[in-house]
Design an enzyme around this catalytic site. Structure first.
Site, PDB file in Angstrom:
ATOM      1  N   ASP A  21       0.854  -1.196   0.000  1.00 47.39           N
ATOM      2  CA  ASP A  21       0.000   0.000   0.000  1.00 47.39           C
ATOM      3  C   ASP A  21       0.885   1.239   0.000  1.00 47.39           C
ATOM      4  O   ASP A  21       1.627   1.480   0.947  1.00 47.39           O
ATOM      5  CB  ASP A  21      -0.909  -0.042   1.235  1.00 47.39           C
ATOM      6  N   ASN A  23      -0.454   4.481  -0.820  1.00 52.39           N
ATOM      7  CA  ASN A  23      -1.198   5.737  -0.614  1.00 52.39           C
ATOM      8  C   ASN A  23      -1.901   5.807   0.735  1.00 52.39           C
ATOM      9  O   ASN A  23      -2.701   6.706   0.974  1.00 52.39           O
ATOM     10  CB  ASN A  23      -2.199   5.960  -1.756  1.00 52.39           C
ATOM     11  N   ASP A  25      -4.197   3.877   2.321  1.00 53.62           N
ATOM     12  CA  ASP A  25      -5.605   3.546   2.536  1.00 53.62           C
ATOM     13  C   ASP A  25      -5.785   2.122   3.060  1.00 53.62           C
ATOM     14  O   ASP A  25      -6.912   1.642   3.201  1.00 53.62           O
ATOM     15  CB  ASP A  25      -6.422   3.732   1.252  1.00 53.62           C
ATOM     16  N   ASP A  29      -1.735  -1.503  -3.984  1.00 56.12           N
ATOM     17  CA  ASP A  29      -2.045  -0.792  -5.224  1.00 56.12           C
ATOM     18  C   ASP A  29      -0.966  -1.066  -6.285  1.00 56.12           C
ATOM     19  O   ASP A  29       0.058  -1.688  -6.017  1.00 56.12           O
ATOM     20  CB  ASP A  29      -2.186   0.709  -4.962  1.00 56.12           C
ATOM     21  N   ASP A  98      -5.685 -11.186 -14.744  1.00 50.80           N
ATOM     22  CA  ASP A  98      -6.864 -12.024 -14.607  1.00 50.80           C
ATOM     23  C   ASP A  98      -7.901 -11.600 -15.645  1.00 50.80           C
ATOM     24  O   ASP A  98      -8.089 -10.402 -15.892  1.00 50.80           O
ATOM     25  CB  ASP A  98      -7.468 -11.883 -13.207  1.00 50.80           C
ATOM     26  N   ASP A 200     -10.433 -16.891 -15.352  1.00 43.58           N
ATOM     27  CA  ASP A 200     -11.180 -17.335 -14.185  1.00 43.58           C
ATOM     28  C   ASP A 200     -12.261 -18.347 -14.588  1.00 43.58           C
ATOM     29  O   ASP A 200     -12.935 -18.194 -15.604  1.00 43.58           O
ATOM     30  CB  ASP A 200     -11.829 -16.098 -13.530  1.00 43.58           C
ATOM     31  N   GLU A 263      -8.088 -21.417 -15.279  1.00 45.89           N
ATOM     32  CA  GLU A 263      -8.468 -21.943 -13.963  1.00 45.89           C
ATOM     33  C   GLU A 263      -9.531 -23.003 -14.188  1.00 45.89           C
ATOM     34  O   GLU A 263     -10.633 -22.707 -14.643  1.00 45.89           O
ATOM     35  CB  GLU A 263      -9.018 -20.842 -13.053  1.00 45.89           C
ATOM     36  N   HIS A 325      -4.995 -17.781  -3.986  1.00 40.30           N
ATOM     37  CA  HIS A 325      -5.856 -16.901  -3.199  1.00 40.30           C
ATOM     38  C   HIS A 325      -7.145 -17.572  -2.752  1.00 40.30           C
ATOM     39  O   HIS A 325      -7.901 -16.989  -1.967  1.00 40.30           O
ATOM     40  CB  HIS A 325      -6.188 -15.657  -4.021  1.00 40.30           C
ATOM     41  N   ASP A 326      -7.425 -18.771  -3.236  1.00 36.03           N
ATOM     42  CA  ASP A 326      -8.662 -19.473  -2.894  1.00 36.03           C
ATOM     43  C   ASP A 326      -8.458 -20.645  -1.950  1.00 36.03           C
ATOM     44  O   ASP A 326      -9.438 -21.265  -1.531  1.00 36.03           O
ATOM     45  CB  ASP A 326      -9.342 -20.006  -4.168  1.00 36.03           C
TER      46      ASP A 326
END
Length: 528
Positions: A21, A23, A25, A29, A98, A200, A263, A325-326
């Site tokens: 990150d 910035n 938040d 990014d 993706d 995906d 995928e 990520h899954d």
């Protein structure tokens, strides 16, 4: 033939929300990724795959897209993506995005038009159907996130299909206009220099036009995944999907050397069909077998790998994945000591490996409090939340592990071990998990046998160990993996020179007739 970059390279998956990150938040990014390109080049990976970065209401964290041809302000701008592409290419790195073609967000203008009336010209861009005679859903299909896959639209009196969240309506890929619109999306990004796509849920694109009910799984029990309630006979892996994959591939082929990764969660004998009869479909149908092994055992690994190798079509290139990520991280699934053994397996098998960000550190799942869970699947089933494997990358010892500034709360909690397990500390420790991973990648680049050579499993008598050989021309290397935490001894033949151990203490020449391994040890051996 000269091998392609996607055959010789190592893929590194970045979950942008959790990488860096810049910035303040609390969310990673694009400038954060650009800032860490030197690190990725140092690590030795070749191909960066970014999870979705497109405009989205974030009902499913970027997999519900409201505009396929822009960047969500959370992550940056198109210009910042262009900078990332240019800077990556300057370092010899490829960039893969993706592509999410099965569904859009319900806030996408296409769906807004489609649901406005039954007569709208985009009505058939999505899958709409009248209610069943009892007023309920058109059939028994269930969402991967639980419950019916159908949602009634009160305004038009019909149901629309959503195989995932209710805010993710499925596109109708039987419609040629949909296909052309989505291929134009591919061209938009290819024109900006993108090197390929990870597609995906590729195997779900086509659905049975008769919308027949799926058979019920009689063995399903509470606690099992909701998608296992039924056999998805009519809403996945339909015959027509292969024509679509060939069309996607033909778009990429007009741009030269690009890569199409699919995928596909299917049994291996069905997965390999996605290479295409003429190898004209996906370059790499993702091979997820290491996610779902019935046990982390030598005999199981050997059987899975040998079977996959035997089923590959002639000329097809294999690939392997340990985490994404899954799914829970590999270090959580098998323990941190065995995770080093798994890393040696991943980076010495034949084919293209995909590494998940943070796995080079041996990062583990992080317990995410209920009130911080974002994953829609996790909100319904907390034990199945995917957030635990998506926590911030651990860069250094500063607040928030250097992921975000100290006055910000990151979108997911940072692991409690970040002060001792991070990139900065690990780079100073020659025996760290990070340095082990970097050394493996470097050896893979230097040794043609690891990058391009043949694979053969080796018969031996110790049930705790898995042994295989990689060969190229006159070079021969053994990979010897002890999948237990106990000392083991093997009787092989000849002599060898140990190039690398999971303990990162090099031992030189060894007599293979009596080869001793420590618990959780893997060896890479050059046969002399």
């Amino acid at each position: 033939m000269q091998p392609s970059w996607w055959q010789t390279g190592v893929i590194y998956q970045i979950y942008p929300r959790s990488f860096l990150d810049t910035n303040g938040d609390g969310i990673g990014d694009l400038p954060g990724i650009t800032k860490k390109l030197d690190y990725l080049q140092w690590l030795g990976v070749d191909i960066l795959w970014l999870s979705p970065i497109f405009p989205s209401p974030m009902a499913d964290f970027g997999y519900d897209i409201s505009n396929y041809c822009d960047i969500d302000p959370l992550f940056g701008t198109l210009q910042e993506l262009d900078v990332l592409v240019e800077q990556a290419h300057r370092r010899g790195l490829k960039l893969v995005l993706d592509f999410v073609p099965n569904h859009t967000s319900d806030e996408h203008p296409w769906f807004q038009e489609s649901r406005s009336s039954r007569e709208n010209e985009k009505r058939d861009w999505y899958i709409w159907h009248d209610p069943a005679p009892d007023g309920g859903p058109p059939n028994n299909w269930t969402s991967f996130f639980g419950g019916s896959a159908w949602e009634l639209d009160a305004q038009t009196g019909q149901y629309y299909l959503h195989m995932f969240d209710v805010k993710q309506p499925d596109l109708n890929w039987h419609n040629p206009q949909v296909r052309q619109a989505m291929y134009d999306v591919l061209r938009f990004w290819l024109d900006r220099g993108i090197d390929g796509f990870r597609v995906d849920v590729l195997w779900l694109l086509m659905k049975d036009e008769q919308l027949r009910d799926n058979p019920i799984n009689p063995d399903w029990r509470p606690g099992d995944l909701p998608e296992q309630r039924q056999f998805r006979l009519y809403n996945e892996d339909q015959p027509g999907v292969h024509a679509i994959v060939r069309e996607m591939r033909s778009v990429l082929d007009t741009y030269g050397e690009r890569v199409l990764i699919g995928e596909i969660y299917l049994p291996i004998e069905r997965l390999v069909h996605y290479y295409g009869e003429s190898l004209d479909e996906a370059h790499l149908p993702f091979n997820f077998q290491l996610f779902s092994l019935p046990g982390w055992e030598a005999a199981i690994l050997r059987q899975v790998i040998d079977t996959y190798e035997s089923l590959l079509p002639a000329g097809a290139w294999p690939n392997w994945v340990l985490s994404n990520h899954d799914r829970p991280r590999i270090a959580t699934r098998i323990g941190k000591a065995q995770a080093r053994v798994a890393q040696m397996l991943l980076l010495t098998l034949r084919g293209t490996p995909t590494c998940y960000y943070g796995d080079e550190l041996g990062m583990e799942n992080v317990l995410v409090p209920l009130e911080m869970i974002h994953d829609p699947q996790g909100k319904e089933y907390p034990a199945l939340s995917r957030d635990h494997a998506r926590t911030p990358m651990q860069w250094d010892t500063s607040a928030n592990a250097g992921f975000s500034s100290s006055h910000v709360t990151p979108w997911l909690p940072v692991s409690e071990d970040y002060r001792t397990n991070n990139v900065s500390v690990s780079r100073k420790n020659i025996r760290s998990f990070l340095m082990f991973t970097r050394t493996l990648i470097e050896l893979r680049r230097l040794l043609p046998a690891l990058k391009l050579g043949s694979y053969q499993s080796i018969e031996q008598d110790n049930p705790s160990c898995f042994v295989y050989q990689r060969g190229y021309q006159k070079e021969r290397y053994l990979v010897v993996l002890n999948l237990s935490d106990e000392k083991q001894v093997l009787s092989l033949t000849g002599k060898g020179r140990v190039l690398l151990t999971t303990y990162m203490d090099f031992e030189g020449t060894r007599d293979l007739a009596e080869l001793y391994l420590r618990g959780n040890e893997g060896l890479l051996i050059e046969i002399l």
